[in-house]
Scaffold this active site. Structure first.
Site, short mmCIF file in Angstrom:
data_model
loop_
_atom_site.label_atom_id
_atom_site.label_comp_id
_atom_site.label_asym_id
_atom_site.label_seq_id
_atom_site.Cartn_x
_atom_site.Cartn_y
_atom_site.Cartn_z
N SER A 124 11.15 -13.89 3.07
CA SER A 124 11.65 -13.02 4.14
C SER A 124 12.34 -13.83 5.22
O SER A 124 12.02 -15.01 5.45
CB SER A 124 10.46 -12.28 4.74
OG SER A 124 10.80 -11.69 5.96
N TYR A 148 3.12 -12.10 9.28
CA TYR A 148 3.86 -11.87 8.03
C TYR A 148 4.78 -13.05 7.72
O TYR A 148 4.79 -13.58 6.61
CB TYR A 148 4.69 -10.59 8.17
CG TYR A 148 5.58 -10.27 6.99
CD1 TYR A 148 5.04 -9.77 5.81
CD2 TYR A 148 6.96 -10.46 7.08
CE1 TYR A 148 5.87 -9.47 4.73
CE2 TYR A 148 7.79 -10.15 6.00
CZ TYR A 148 7.24 -9.66 4.84
OH TYR A 148 8.05 -9.36 3.78
N LYS A 152 4.59 -15.69 4.56
CA LYS A 152 5.73 -15.92 3.66
C LYS A 152 6.14 -17.40 3.68
O LYS A 152 6.48 -17.97 2.65
CB LYS A 152 6.91 -15.02 4.04
CG LYS A 152 6.70 -13.55 3.65
CD LYS A 152 6.65 -13.38 2.14
CE LYS A 152 6.60 -11.92 1.71
NZ LYS A 152 6.44 -11.78 0.25
#
Lengths: 322, 322
Positions: A124, A148, A152
């Protein structure tokens, strides 16, 4: 070749299944079987010349990764993830699904002597964090500003180390924000970027929580599937030590999105966008970069959409009969 | 303040204990207690005005981290690690000790309501990987070329995310290679940088596995302890989003090391260095950078040794009576 798709019931996962079955190919070879897993059982497609297994599985549970690869898939698409807003709201869930499940998968592969699949990992743009230059190169520091993004980025690091050690052949794709995401909004903080196109086209109101000046990096669902299938067929020795790449996208502001909507569907559609500033969303979106130098990915043959108008047109063609 | 030192029996850990006890201070406050843990039981020091616990503990075992912080230390020095050569040779051990144990510690802190210690995490230059610019800034991409570097980079990412969420007040210090490391060689691939000074000064032969032109980044044991105690006393709101910093060091080639040895101990000492090229060591060392821009750390008051001669002189003063 047998392909495994983790996250096969998701929006991209389902389209990837369709693309593999429609072309009958994966990784430049004939498709001979499919394993499709997700937290809810994916739909098993017709027309695969070989075994198809479509099951519900929680990959963050020990043992699930071993079961996932029991057919020794030659290509593994790892799309399973908890999205940004949810990973920020639920610390444990984010680390469990986005980090632990990824590591369980990599470890399960390592445990099998002589097994060396190709792993396509979806990463991402959230691996990057402010301050940003105007255009972010592939070698920009990974300094995520969300849990998040942290998960990642850690996945990218694991991928690179396992690939370096020859445990599998790995590539990480930093997907642009998918737009226009069909269906209901999910918990991604980026959901409004799609909502302000999708809802007005369906005659419904859409909320816009950020200013018009916010710039972002987009790919259509079809472009995202194209990245995945292209990666599966790519000679990964061309990557060198740079195992994760930012995928090419369309850079557009919210204002440019709105003008594309106006060109496609008129003022009446645009009037359905309701401005409702949301500090919590804005704080997350502010930590995302806006534009990228994706020469490395372009050199490897990854292809972006032509324009934001093309992105809107693709959605209209699929959901509103053109 | 109560301080916890993980890795307290190690070369830096023991010196850090001495420094805290000698000054009677930690984090700018009086030292009121110590918890000292390592894989072998550390020696309990005298003269601490409060409880001292010195025990053997394997922090990669579930539950050990909870026990480690049961006295609610206000400052935690996390030095426990498997070194680079060992982490490369033993995949499981490296991830267990360098990644899992770090995460267990952070999770144990998170589990305690209202507890928010300061965590000083020792990271490494191995978070960086080639290709390198001549001088590496703090914001250079983390692209480790070894499993050790991967594990330390992932530790930095966890530290930043937990600190961002207010779970603890964290700082990561990328220590230069410690030189002159006293005692026996450990399994670090960088061991020869110390060996070629330490062994000749003790009248013994030293093996040199790399060419004279190899440049590296050094700090004395005393400078390293200085970084740790300084970090513990620092107002970490000054860090912003950059939670891990490269510590200032002395940049020197192997040839410059040898000339410093010659100035301190003459040709006879230098003659004890035996050149034995070792491809395996060279492959690891090649992946390490040579020089850094550490302005951020310098601005925060972290101080390097004055020169490589000063590094040699410090070792001679301690081990050879000046």
């Amino acid at each position: 070749m047998h392909a495994l798709i983790l996250g096969a019931a998701g929006m991209i996962g389902r389209r990837l299944v369709d693309a593999l079955v429609d072309t009958g190919q994966v990784g430049g070879q004939p498709l001979t079987g499919l394993t499709l897993l997700d937290v809810v059982a994916p739909t098993a497609p017709e027309g695969v010349p070989g075994p198809v297994r479509a099951e519900a599985a929680d990959l963050s549970v020990p043992g699930a990764a071993e079961a996932a690869i029991r057919d020794r898939p030659e290509v593994i698409f790892h799309l399973a993830a908890v999205v940004s807003g949810e990973a920020e709201a639920n610390f444990d869930l984010g680390y469990r699904v986005n980090l632990d499940a990824t590591r369980f998968l990599f470890e399960a592969i390592r445990a099998i002597e002589g097994y060396r699949p190709k792993v396509v990992f979806t990463s991402s743009l959230a691996v990057f964090g402010p301050p940003f230059p105007a255009v972010i190169p592939d070698d920009y520091i990974l300094r995520p500003a969300t849990s998040y993004g942290t998960q990642k980025a850690m996945g990218e690091m694991l991928l690179a180390d396992y690939a370096r050690r020859g445990i599998f052949d790995g590539i990480g794709l930093r997907l642009p924000t998918i737009c226009v995401r069909p269906g209901k909004p999910n918990k991604a903080a980026s959901g409004f970027f799609s909502g302000i196109i999708r809802e007005p086209l369906a005659g419904q109101e859409a909320r816009l929580p950020v200013p018009d000046t916010v710039r972002h990096w987009f790919a259509s669902p079809a472009a995202a599937v194209g990245f995945l299938t292209h990666a599966a067929a790519l000679d990964l020795t061309r990557l060198g030590t740079r195992r994760s790449l930012t995928m090419p996208g369309v850079s557009a502001t919210v204002a440019e999105e709105i003008e594309a909507l106006r060109r496609a569907a008129g003022d009446k559609a645009v009037a359905l966008i309701r401005r409702e500033p949301d500090e919590a969303v804005m704080r997350i979106v502010e930590t995302w970069p806006a534009a990228f130098d994706t020469q490395a990915a372009t050199d490897l043959g990854f292809q972006a959409d032509a324009s934001f108008d093309a992105i809107v047109a693709q959605h209209i063609a699929e959901f509103h009969g053109g």
